[in-house]
Design a protein around this motif. Structure first.
Motif, PDB file in Angstrom:
ATOM      1  N   ASP A 228     -29.653   3.254  -8.907  1.00 24.90           N
ATOM      2  CA  ASP A 228     -30.494   3.433  -7.723  1.00 24.90           C
ATOM      3  C   ASP A 228     -29.661   3.485  -6.445  1.00 24.90           C
TER       4      ASP A 228
ATOM      5  N   MET B  66     -32.620   5.140 -10.887  1.00 25.76           N
ATOM      6  CA  MET B  66     -31.800   6.208 -11.459  1.00 25.76           C
ATOM      7  C   MET B  66     -30.385   5.714 -11.715  1.00 25.76           C
TER       8      MET B  66
ATOM      9  N   ASP C 161     -32.852   9.655 -14.923  1.00 23.36           N
ATOM     10  CA  ASP C 161     -34.004   8.964 -14.344  1.00 23.36           C
ATOM     11  C   ASP C 161     -35.310   9.320 -15.052  1.00 23.36           C
TER      12      ASP C 161
END
Length: 258
Positions: free
Chosen positions: A67, A1, A32
């Protein structure tokens, strides 16, 4: 993401006043989904956002996370190693480097001719004609664009950014371009972020983000955003949050050199 937290980007004004121009204004986003499209009027900040993701430029304020990891101060190379791929709006020419060499460098290994041909075929190029050609001025803008898409495809990155991938490829059907995106997702299971004005590309997106004046003017599924975005009034496109200027090129107006 990928996450933008209070991201702004300013550049010095060229009028000698010493003031700054704010191109991106305090943007907060989490991305995402599989296919995400960013659209908006010319000069709205779309390509600037793409460059911020890739690390070509860095935000004046705010942080960018991949992330959960802060990548704000990472270089282009470091971000590429983390899994971010980027395709330029205007591809770079590399004199002295062949198409096969370029695709091998993108893949991170010395791929064989058969593998290189598969990537070229996916973007509608006859591999025999291009595999040993130099990536230089002898190639048209449309050919370079397709080669760059093949190169990014070979990278297999988890988060890939395409800045107006449709530019200059009118002789290669949009269906083929969309199939490349779908095959790329099947391989990576990551996110493909596409900067585009074209309705046919926006129509495949799981999410459409509209940028206007450096801010997020609208954000939602294509079913939520496109109906109002495509409804034109007095030459302007509407979002659910108001008029933002002419944004989307209709299907029948796709043109450009190859």
């Amino acid at each position: 993401m990928l996450e933008f937290k209070n991201v702004s980007y300013r550049v010095p004004s060229q009028n000698g006043t010493g003031k700054e121009i704010e191109i991106i204004k305090n943007v907060n986003l989490k991305i995402d989904e599989r296919f995400v499209a960013i659209t908006g009027p010319n000069g709205s900040g779309k390509s600037t956002m793409a460059k911020l993701v890739a690390g070509i430029i860095k935000p004046t304020e705010g942080r960018i996370y991949l992330d959960g990891e802060d990548i704000t101060d990472m270089s282009i190379t470091e971000r590429a190693q983390k899994g971010i791929g980027y395709a330029f709006q205007q591809p770079v020419r590399f004199k002295g480097i062949t198409v096969k060499d370029l695709i091998s460098m993108a893949a991170g290994k010395n791929i064989n001719i058969h593998q290189a041909c598969e990537y070229l075929s996916e973007v509608g190029l006859c591999a025999k004609e291009y595999i040993n050609r130099e990536v230089n001025a002898s190639l048209s803008g449309g050919e370079l664009k397709r080669i760059e898409i093949a190169m990014v495809n070979a990278r297999n990155t988890a988060f890939t950014v395409f800045d107006e991938p449709e530019a200059g490829i009118d002789l290669w059907s949009f269906n083929s371009l969309i199939e490349v995106f779908k095959k790329m997702y099947d391989r990576t299971k990551g996110t493909i972020l596409i900067i585009s004005h074209q309705e046919r590309i926006l129509d495949i997106a799981d999410r459409v983000i509209v940028i206007s004046g450096g801010t997020v003017a609208d954000d939602g599924t294509k079913e939520e955003v496109l109906p109002t975005l495509l409804s034109q009034s007095a030459g302007c496109c509407q979002t659910r949050n108001g008029t933002i200027g002419k944004t989307v090129a209709k299907k029948e107006t796709v043109k450009g050199g190859a």
